[in-house]
Design a protein around this motif. Structure first.
Motif, PDB file in Angstrom:
ATOM      1  N   ASP A  37       0.835  -1.188   0.035  1.00  0.00           N
ATOM      2  CA  ASP A  37       0.026  -0.097  -0.166  1.00  0.00           C
ATOM      3  C   ASP A  37       0.997   1.242   0.076  1.00  0.00           C
ATOM      4  OD1 ASP A  37      -2.036  -1.635   0.278  1.00  0.00           O
ATOM      5  OD2 ASP A  37      -2.343  -1.476   2.391  1.00  0.00           O
ATOM      6  N   PHE A  38       2.171   1.076   0.239  1.00  0.00           N
ATOM      7  CA  PHE A  38       3.224   2.308   0.415  1.00  0.00           C
ATOM      8  C   PHE A  38       3.448   2.927  -1.244  1.00  0.00           C
ATOM      9  CE2 PHE A  38       5.246   0.868   4.526  1.00  0.00           C
ATOM     10  CZ  PHE A  38       4.116   1.351   5.153  1.00  0.00           C
ATOM     11  N   ASN A  39       3.730   4.162  -1.030  1.00  0.00           N
ATOM     12  CA  ASN A  39       4.250   4.873  -2.184  1.00  0.00           C
ATOM     13  C   ASN A  39       5.799   4.626  -2.280  1.00  0.00           C
ATOM     14  OD1 ASN A  39       5.658   6.631  -0.836  1.00  0.00           O
ATOM     15  ND2 ASN A  39       3.993   8.115  -0.659  1.00  0.00           N
ATOM     16  N   ALA A  40       6.411   4.898  -3.213  1.00  0.00           N
ATOM     17  CA  ALA A  40       8.006   4.776  -3.681  1.00  0.00           C
ATOM     18  C   ALA A  40       8.822   5.186  -2.522  1.00  0.00           C
ATOM     19  CB  ALA A  40       8.242   5.228  -4.976  1.00  0.00           C
ATOM     20  N   PHE A  41       8.369   6.516  -2.184  1.00  0.00           N
ATOM     21  CA  PHE A  41       9.548   6.984  -0.826  1.00  0.00           C
ATOM     22  C   PHE A  41       9.348   6.194  -0.026  1.00  0.00           C
ATOM     23  CE2 PHE A  41       9.783   9.828   2.484  1.00  0.00           C
ATOM     24  CZ  PHE A  41      10.993  10.098   2.461  1.00  0.00           C
ATOM     25  N   SER A  42       8.088   5.904   0.631  1.00  0.00           N
ATOM     26  CA  SER A  42       7.903   5.022   1.924  1.00  0.00           C
ATOM     27  C   SER A  42       8.635   3.677   1.488  1.00  0.00           C
ATOM     28  CB  SER A  42       6.393   4.806   2.203  1.00  0.00           C
ATOM     29  OG  SER A  42       5.950   5.927   2.362  1.00  0.00           O
ATOM     30  N   LEU A  43       8.520   2.964   0.355  1.00  0.00           N
ATOM     31  CA  LEU A  43       9.326   1.808   0.086  1.00  0.00           C
ATOM     32  C   LEU A  43      10.868   1.916   0.408  1.00  0.00           C
ATOM     33  CD1 LEU A  43       7.436   0.376  -2.745  1.00  0.00           C
ATOM     34  CD2 LEU A  43       7.308  -0.571  -0.509  1.00  0.00           C
ATOM     35  N   CYS A  44      11.288   3.015  -0.283  1.00  0.00           N
ATOM     36  CA  CYS A  44      12.644   3.371  -0.098  1.00  0.00           C
ATOM     37  C   CYS A  44      13.109   3.613   1.406  1.00  0.00           C
ATOM     38  CB  CYS A  44      12.946   4.568  -0.859  1.00  0.00           C
ATOM     39  SG  CYS A  44      13.108   4.279  -2.403  1.00  0.00           S
ATOM     40  N   VAL A  45      12.325   4.146   2.186  1.00  0.00           N
ATOM     41  CA  VAL A  45      12.514   4.236   3.709  1.00  0.00           C
ATOM     42  C   VAL A  45      12.687   3.096   4.231  1.00  0.00           C
ATOM     43  CG1 VAL A  45      11.763   5.162   5.866  1.00  0.00           C
ATOM     44  CG2 VAL A  45      11.905   6.362   3.748  1.00  0.00           C
ATOM     45  N   VAL A  46      11.716   2.205   4.154  1.00  0.00           N
ATOM     46  CA  VAL A  46      11.566   0.685   4.628  1.00  0.00           C
ATOM     47  C   VAL A  46      12.973   0.095   4.101  1.00  0.00           C
ATOM     48  CG1 VAL A  46      10.116  -1.282   4.809  1.00  0.00           C
ATOM     49  CG2 VAL A  46       9.155   0.932   5.101  1.00  0.00           C
ATOM     50  N   ALA A  47      13.031   0.142   3.104  1.00  0.00           N
ATOM     51  CA  ALA A  47      14.533  -0.587   2.550  1.00  0.00           C
ATOM     52  C   ALA A  47      15.764  -0.207   3.167  1.00  0.00           C
ATOM     53  CB  ALA A  47      14.687  -0.551   0.917  1.00  0.00           C
ATOM     54  N   ALA A  48      15.675   1.331   3.366  1.00  0.00           N
ATOM     55  CA  ALA A  48      16.978   1.963   4.201  1.00  0.00           C
ATOM     56  C   ALA A  48      16.910   1.390   5.456  1.00  0.00           C
ATOM     57  CB  ALA A  48      16.862   3.528   3.968  1.00  0.00           C
ATOM     58  N   VAL A  49      15.877   1.404   6.138  1.00  0.00           N
ATOM     59  CA  VAL A  49      15.683   0.785   7.704  1.00  0.00           C
ATOM     60  C   VAL A  49      16.312  -0.506   7.801  1.00  0.00           C
ATOM     61  CG1 VAL A  49      14.287   0.350   9.476  1.00  0.00           C
ATOM     62  CG2 VAL A  49      13.997   2.493   8.336  1.00  0.00           C
ATOM     63  N   ALA A  50      16.015  -1.465   6.693  1.00  0.00           N
ATOM     64  CA  ALA A  50      16.184  -2.862   6.790  1.00  0.00           C
ATOM     65  C   ALA A  50      18.072  -2.932   6.554  1.00  0.00           C
ATOM     66  CB  ALA A  50      15.711  -3.617   5.417  1.00  0.00           C
ATOM     67  N   VAL A  51      18.141  -1.976   5.574  1.00  0.00           N
ATOM     68  CA  VAL A  51      20.000  -2.116   5.617  1.00  0.00           C
ATOM     69  C   VAL A  51      20.419  -1.693   6.847  1.00  0.00           C
ATOM     70  CG1 VAL A  51      21.956  -1.061   4.054  1.00  0.00           C
ATOM     71  CG2 VAL A  51      19.735  -1.877   2.874  1.00  0.00           C
ATOM     72  N   ALA A  52      19.852  -0.556   7.414  1.00  0.00           N
ATOM     73  CA  ALA A  52      20.484  -0.129   8.743  1.00  0.00           C
ATOM     74  C   ALA A  52      20.508  -0.949   9.956  1.00  0.00           C
ATOM     75  CB  ALA A  52      19.983   1.188   8.903  1.00  0.00           C
ATOM     76  N   GLY A  53      19.284  -1.829   9.938  1.00  0.00           N
ATOM     77  CA  GLY A  53      19.068  -2.730  10.852  1.00  0.00           C
ATOM     78  C   GLY A  53      20.327  -4.005  10.719  1.00  0.00           C
ATOM     79  N   ARG A  54      20.909  -4.141   9.737  1.00  0.00           N
ATOM     80  CA  ARG A  54      21.901  -5.242   9.404  1.00  0.00           C
ATOM     81  C   ARG A  54      23.242  -4.790   9.612  1.00  0.00           C
ATOM     82  NH1 ARG A  54      21.012 -10.379   8.105  1.00  0.00           N
ATOM     83  NH2 ARG A  54      22.804 -10.235   6.964  1.00  0.00           N
ATOM     84  N   THR A  55      23.436  -3.434  10.004  1.00  0.00           N
ATOM     85  CA  THR A  55      24.723  -2.977  10.448  1.00  0.00           C
ATOM     86  C   THR A  55      24.799  -2.984  11.984  1.00  0.00           C
ATOM     87  OG1 THR A  55      24.251  -0.700  10.118  1.00  0.00           O
ATOM     88  CG2 THR A  55      25.034  -1.816   8.274  1.00  0.00           C
TER      89      THR A  55
END
Length: 104
Positions: free
Chosen positions: A86-104
């Motif tokens: 249901d998210f727009n492209a910006f929100s999807l990028c934010v969620v993806a960045a959070v997932a990458v940050a969560g791995r570090t």
């Protein structure tokens, strides 16, 4: 060092949740009549907005923890898709960045 990592993670999750909620237009005081939800006595209820805020927080925390859990779509509960659909492209990028940050 452990406390600073926890504070960094909490700040990241909060900022990401705020960004997603703002980008998607979720406002706690938003009239639910826009969603067609009214209670029986004529007043508006904000169940849809409250659910969307909680679902978006759940998605961000799930992404940070890289666990891959989702609560499902609010737009079409019968579809087998996650809430990020249901998210727009910006929100999807934010969620993806959070997932990458969560791995570090």
């Amino acid at each position: 060092a452990r406390a600073s990592n926890a504070a960094r993670g909490a700040a990241l999750v909060f900022c990401a949740w705020l960004a997603v909620a703002s980008a998607e237009g979720y406002r706690p005081g938003k009239a639910s009549s826009e969603y067609g939800l009214d209670d029986d006595d004529g007043g508006s209820v904000d169940h849809r907005t409250s659910a969307a805020l909680f679902y978006s927080l759940f998605e961000v925390v799930s992404a940070y923890g890289t666990v891959g859990l989702s609560l499902g779509s609010l737009d079409d509960p019968d579809k087998l898709v996650d809430f990020c659909a249901d998210f727009n492209a910006f929100s999807l990028c934010v969620v993806a960045a959070v997932a990458v940050a969560g791995r570090t």
